[in-house]
Write a protein that holds these residues in place. Structure first.
Motif, PDB file in Angstrom:
ATOM      1  N   THR A   1       0.830  -1.204   0.000  1.00 25.83           N
ATOM      2  CA  THR A   1       0.000   0.000   0.000  1.00 25.83           C
ATOM      3  C   THR A   1       0.868   1.259   0.000  1.00 25.83           C
ATOM      4  OG1 THR A   1      -1.714  -1.199   1.188  1.00 25.83           O
ATOM      5  CG2 THR A   1      -1.845   1.196   1.223  1.00 25.83           C
ATOM      6  N   PHE A   2       1.943   1.246   0.768  1.00 24.59           N
ATOM      7  CA  PHE A   2       2.844   2.399   0.815  1.00 24.59           C
ATOM      8  C   PHE A   2       3.479   2.665  -0.546  1.00 24.59           C
ATOM      9  CE2 PHE A   2       7.026   4.313   1.504  1.00 24.59           C
ATOM     10  CZ  PHE A   2       6.660   5.457   2.183  1.00 24.59           C
ATOM     11  N   VAL A   3       3.934   1.641  -1.207  1.00 26.49           N
ATOM     12  CA  VAL A   3       4.553   1.809  -2.530  1.00 26.49           C
ATOM     13  C   VAL A   3       3.522   2.325  -3.536  1.00 26.49           C
ATOM     14  CG1 VAL A   3       5.580   0.565  -4.471  1.00 26.49           C
ATOM     15  CG2 VAL A   3       6.401   0.151  -2.166  1.00 26.49           C
ATOM     16  N   ALA A   4       2.313   1.784  -3.494  1.00 31.82           N
ATOM     17  CA  ALA A   4       1.268   2.232  -4.421  1.00 31.82           C
ATOM     18  C   ALA A   4       0.886   3.687  -4.164  1.00 31.82           C
ATOM     19  CB  ALA A   4       0.041   1.343  -4.297  1.00 31.82           C
ATOM     20  N   ALA A   5       0.867   4.108  -2.913  1.00 33.71           N
ATOM     21  CA  ALA A   5       0.535   5.500  -2.601  1.00 33.71           C
ATOM     22  C   ALA A   5       1.695   6.438  -2.904  1.00 33.71           C
ATOM     23  CB  ALA A   5       0.139   5.622  -1.133  1.00 33.71           C
ATOM     24  N   ALA A   6       2.922   5.980  -2.696  1.00 32.48           N
ATOM     25  CA  ALA A   6       4.093   6.828  -2.924  1.00 32.48           C
ATOM     26  C   ALA A   6       4.356   7.064  -4.407  1.00 32.48           C
ATOM     27  CB  ALA A   6       5.327   6.207  -2.281  1.00 32.48           C
ATOM     28  N   LEU A   7       4.000   6.111  -5.228  1.00 29.41           N
ATOM     29  CA  LEU A   7       4.216   6.231  -6.670  1.00 29.41           C
ATOM     30  C   LEU A   7       2.870   6.367  -7.366  1.00 29.41           C
ATOM     31  CD1 LEU A   7       6.861   3.416  -7.111  1.00 29.41           C
ATOM     32  CD2 LEU A   7       7.278   5.870  -6.985  1.00 29.41           C
ATOM     33  N   PRO A   8       2.411   7.595  -7.576  1.00 30.50           N
ATOM     34  CA  PRO A   8       1.075   7.765  -8.161  1.00 30.50           C
ATOM     35  C   PRO A   8       0.976   7.293  -9.612  1.00 30.50           C
ATOM     36  CG  PRO A   8       2.181   9.875  -7.925  1.00 30.50           C
ATOM     37  CD  PRO A   8       3.053   8.854  -7.268  1.00 30.50           C
ATOM     38  N   PHE A   9       2.089   7.110 -10.275  1.00 34.19           N
ATOM     39  CA  PHE A   9       2.036   6.638 -11.657  1.00 34.19           C
ATOM     40  C   PHE A   9       2.520   5.198 -11.777  1.00 34.19           C
ATOM     41  CE2 PHE A   9       5.988   8.864 -11.053  1.00 34.19           C
ATOM     42  CZ  PHE A   9       6.938   8.083 -11.674  1.00 34.19           C
ATOM     43  N   VAL A  10       2.259   4.388 -10.758  1.00 36.59           N
ATOM     44  CA  VAL A  10       2.660   2.983 -10.812  1.00 36.59           C
ATOM     45  C   VAL A  10       1.925   2.254 -11.947  1.00 36.59           C
ATOM     46  CG1 VAL A  10       1.019   1.989  -9.164  1.00 36.59           C
ATOM     47  CG2 VAL A  10       3.297   1.057  -9.323  1.00 36.59           C
ATOM     48  N   GLY A  11       0.772   2.759 -12.339  1.00 35.70           N
ATOM     49  CA  GLY A  11       0.043   2.194 -13.476  1.00 35.70           C
ATOM     50  C   GLY A  11       0.833   2.286 -14.772  1.00 35.70           C
ATOM     51  N   ASP A  12       1.676   3.315 -14.873  1.00 39.84           N
ATOM     52  CA  ASP A  12       2.522   3.451 -16.059  1.00 39.84           C
ATOM     53  C   ASP A  12       3.541   2.318 -16.140  1.00 39.84           C
ATOM     54  OD1 ASP A  12       1.131   5.741 -16.564  1.00 39.84           O
ATOM     55  OD2 ASP A  12       2.709   7.097 -15.869  1.00 39.84           O
ATOM     56  N   PHE A  13       4.070   1.915 -14.991  1.00 35.52           N
ATOM     57  CA  PHE A  13       4.999   0.786 -14.979  1.00 35.52           C
ATOM     58  C   PHE A  13       4.287  -0.510 -15.349  1.00 35.52           C
ATOM     59  CE2 PHE A  13       7.199   3.646 -11.929  1.00 35.52           C
ATOM     60  CZ  PHE A  13       8.320   3.883 -12.704  1.00 35.52           C
ATOM     61  N   VAL A  14       3.045  -0.632 -14.911  1.00 33.99           N
ATOM     62  CA  VAL A  14       2.250  -1.811 -15.282  1.00 33.99           C
ATOM     63  C   VAL A  14       2.002  -1.813 -16.782  1.00 33.99           C
ATOM     64  CG1 VAL A  14       0.032  -2.959 -14.967  1.00 33.99           C
ATOM     65  CG2 VAL A  14       1.210  -1.989 -12.996  1.00 33.99           C
ATOM     66  N   SER A  15       1.703  -0.648 -17.347  1.00 40.26           N
ATOM     67  CA  SER A  15       1.518  -0.538 -18.796  1.00 40.26           C
ATOM     68  C   SER A  15       2.792  -0.902 -19.540  1.00 40.26           C
ATOM     69  CB  SER A  15       1.104   0.886 -19.176  1.00 40.26           C
ATOM     70  OG  SER A  15      -0.120   1.208 -18.617  1.00 40.26           O
ATOM     71  N   LEU A  16       3.912  -0.431 -19.035  1.00 43.28           N
ATOM     72  CA  LEU A  16       5.194  -0.740 -19.673  1.00 43.28           C
ATOM     73  C   LEU A  16       5.474  -2.232 -19.646  1.00 43.28           C
ATOM     74  CD1 LEU A  16       7.832   0.225 -20.952  1.00 43.28           C
ATOM     75  CD2 LEU A  16       8.732   0.518 -18.652  1.00 43.28           C
ATOM     76  N   LEU A  17       5.275  -2.834 -18.501  1.00 39.49           N
ATOM     77  CA  LEU A  17       5.508  -4.270 -18.383  1.00 39.49           C
ATOM     78  C   LEU A  17       4.537  -5.062 -19.263  1.00 39.49           C
ATOM     79  CD1 LEU A  17       7.689  -5.468 -16.581  1.00 39.49           C
ATOM     80  CD2 LEU A  17       5.893  -6.154 -15.018  1.00 39.49           C
ATOM     81  N   GLY A  18       3.288  -4.642 -19.286  1.00 46.35           N
ATOM     82  CA  GLY A  18       2.296  -5.326 -20.111  1.00 46.35           C
ATOM     83  C   GLY A  18       2.584  -5.191 -21.599  1.00 46.35           C
ATOM     84  N   SER A  19       2.948  -3.979 -22.025  1.00 44.02           N
ATOM     85  CA  SER A  19       3.222  -3.783 -23.457  1.00 44.02           C
ATOM     86  C   SER A  19       4.479  -4.510 -23.886  1.00 44.02           C
ATOM     87  CB  SER A  19       3.349  -2.294 -23.761  1.00 44.02           C
ATOM     88  OG  SER A  19       4.500  -1.761 -23.144  1.00 44.02           O
ATOM     89  N   PHE A  20       5.440  -4.586 -22.986  1.00 45.52           N
ATOM     90  CA  PHE A  20       6.700  -5.241 -23.297  1.00 45.52           C
ATOM     91  C   PHE A  20       6.560  -6.760 -23.342  1.00 45.52           C
ATOM     92  CE2 PHE A  20      11.139  -5.199 -23.845  1.00 45.52           C
ATOM     93  CZ  PHE A  20      11.679  -6.235 -23.106  1.00 45.52           C
TER      94      PHE A  20
END
Length: 127
Positions: free
Chosen positions: A43-62
């Protein structure tokens, strides 16, 4: 669902897994503390990084296009390459080319979006 493997690994490493001590008070207490610590860190990591969804998009697209479309076609060509009919080979080569291009395009888009959001990054930001 995806975190179940991590939880299983942590449980195996930190808890007593033999049948007699599995449901002991000590083991249950360790289990609860371990889950609370992991959930809090997540929860702390998800709150600290508001654009964690971008990393998920990067991993998914890759990984999504190659693992779903490109690699199965490559395996088909490798296994049945000489005995496959011409239209099957053409279909699988078309899949490889088209989805490789899509993987590159979506990865470039995800990288661009991640860089854009990283420039205006603030800890614990809403937007």
């Amino acid at each position: 669902m995806y975190f179940a493997l991590v939880q299983e690994t942590l449980d195996t490493h930190f808890l007593k897994v033999d049948a007699t001590a599995r449901f002991s008070m000590d083991s249950l207490l360790r289990h609860c503390i371990l889950r609370v610590v992991v959930f809090t860190a997540n929860t702390f990591v998800a709150a600290a990084l508001p654009f964690v969804g971008d990393f998920v998009s990067l991993l998914g697209s890759f990984s999504l296009f190659p693992l779903t479309f490109v690699f199965p076609s490559m395996i088909f060509i490798k296994v049945k390459g000489k005995t496959a009919r011409k239209e099957h080979k053409l279909w699988h080569w078309a899949n490889i080319v088209v989805f490789s291009i899509l993987a590159l395009a979506t990865t470039a888009s995800a990288v661009r979006l991640t860089i854009k959001h990283a420039r205006t990054y603030h800890f614990f930001a809403d937007k």
